[in-house]
Design an enzyme around this catalytic site. Structure first.
Site, mmCIF file in Angstrom:
data_model
loop_
_atom_site.group_PDB
_atom_site.id
_atom_site.type_symbol
_atom_site.label_atom_id
_atom_site.label_comp_id
_atom_site.label_asym_id
_atom_site.label_seq_id
_atom_site.Cartn_x
_atom_site.Cartn_y
_atom_site.Cartn_z
ATOM 1 N N CYS A 62 0.815 -1.218 0.000
ATOM 2 C CA CYS A 62 0.000 0.000 0.000
ATOM 3 C C CYS A 62 0.847 1.267 0.000
ATOM 4 O O CYS A 62 0.325 2.359 -0.178
ATOM 5 C CB CYS A 62 -0.970 0.003 1.186
ATOM 6 S SG CYS A 62 -0.169 0.261 2.790
ATOM 7 N N HIS A 121 -1.000 11.413 15.980
ATOM 8 C CA HIS A 121 -1.579 10.667 14.860
ATOM 9 C C HIS A 121 -0.513 9.733 14.291
ATOM 10 O O HIS A 121 0.611 10.141 14.014
ATOM 11 C CB HIS A 121 -2.048 11.644 13.781
ATOM 12 C CG HIS A 121 -2.483 10.979 12.524
ATOM 13 N ND1 HIS A 121 -3.706 10.367 12.403
ATOM 14 C CD2 HIS A 121 -1.869 10.838 11.327
ATOM 15 C CE1 HIS A 121 -3.826 9.878 11.172
ATOM 16 N NE2 HIS A 121 -2.716 10.147 10.510
ATOM 17 N N HIS A 181 -3.998 4.846 10.101
ATOM 18 C CA HIS A 181 -5.374 4.326 10.139
ATOM 19 C C HIS A 181 -5.374 2.800 10.218
ATOM 20 O O HIS A 181 -4.420 2.145 9.806
ATOM 21 C CB HIS A 181 -6.155 4.779 8.903
ATOM 22 C CG HIS A 181 -6.486 6.224 8.943
ATOM 23 N ND1 HIS A 181 -5.628 7.200 8.466
ATOM 24 C CD2 HIS A 181 -7.569 6.875 9.431
ATOM 25 C CE1 HIS A 181 -6.188 8.385 8.654
ATOM 26 N NE2 HIS A 181 -7.358 8.220 9.230
ATOM 27 N N ASP A 185 -3.604 -12.347 4.525
ATOM 28 C CA ASP A 185 -3.332 -13.607 5.202
ATOM 29 C C ASP A 185 -2.496 -13.343 6.457
ATOM 30 O O ASP A 185 -1.308 -13.635 6.520
ATOM 31 C CB ASP A 185 -2.605 -14.564 4.255
ATOM 32 C CG ASP A 185 -2.429 -15.942 4.848
ATOM 33 O OD1 ASP A 185 -3.184 -16.287 5.781
ATOM 34 O OD2 ASP A 185 -1.528 -16.665 4.393
ATOM 35 N N ARG A 222 -5.130 -4.238 9.013
ATOM 36 C CA ARG A 222 -3.952 -3.536 8.487
ATOM 37 C C ARG A 222 -3.846 -2.194 9.186
ATOM 38 O O ARG A 222 -4.645 -1.307 8.961
ATOM 39 C CB ARG A 222 -4.049 -3.345 6.977
ATOM 40 C CG ARG A 222 -2.877 -2.552 6.390
ATOM 41 C CD ARG A 222 -2.890 -2.557 4.882
ATOM 42 N NE ARG A 222 -4.123 -2.057 4.319
ATOM 43 C CZ ARG A 222 -4.316 -0.794 3.879
ATOM 44 N NH1 ARG A 222 -3.340 0.093 3.957
ATOM 45 N NH2 ARG A 222 -5.480 -0.440 3.374
ATOM 46 N N CYS A 237 -2.132 0.821 8.962
ATOM 47 C CA CYS A 237 -1.426 1.553 7.915
ATOM 48 C C CYS A 237 -0.837 2.802 8.572
ATOM 49 O O CYS A 237 -1.556 3.759 8.868
ATOM 50 C CB CYS A 237 -2.420 1.904 6.813
ATOM 51 S SG CYS A 237 -1.685 2.705 5.391
#
Length: 141
Positions: free
Chosen positions: A73, A110, A113, A121, A127, A129
């Site tokens: 990503c 922060h 997310h 898997d 996730r 991120c």
């Protein structure tokens, strides 16, 4: 796991002026103003070094390389935090979408997310991120 803004007081509280003295302008924008670094530009998105990822603002241990995985990503991805009490979650309805914001539980910075149910898997199918600039990697000895 804290999810309400009103019920939460971070262990470390500083003014924007104090944070600006300690952080670079880019770090301040992401950590204190919930910005996001561009994908594939952060120093840790493809890091394979074993170690612990700490909050760049306060040094709290947040994630380890054991839970890091390659999600393709453009940001570092983890399937779980080091411990649930290390992070807190906020509903984020910005940018016209429903997301879960992840913040450092110690200083309320922060981090990124959390996305669920994407089919990775991993043991949690989650996730985290996380912006590279929000963290500092301490390599294992």
């Amino acid at each position: 796991m804290t999810t309400e803004r009103d019920a939460y007081r971070p262990e470390i509280e500083k003014s924007d002026a104090e944070w600006r003295q300690e952080l670079t302008p880019q770090e301040f924008q992401v950590l204190r103003k919930a910005g996001t670094e561009r994908p594939y530009t952060g120093e840790y998105y493809d890091a394979k070094t074993a170690g612990t990822y700490e909050c760049r603002a306060c040094g709290a241990e947040l994630f380890t390389s054991n839970e890091k995985f390659d999600s393709h990503c453009g940001w570092p991805s983890f399937w779980a935090p080091l411990a649930e009490d290390k992070v807190r979650y906020l509903h984020d309805r910005s940018m016209g979408m429903e997301r879960i914001e992840v913040r450092c539980a110690r200083c309320d910075s922060h981090l990124g997310h959390l996305f669920k149910g994407e089919g990775f898997d991993t043991p949690t199918d989650q996730r985290f991120c996380i912006n590279s600039i929000s963290m500092k990697l301490v390599a294992a000895e």
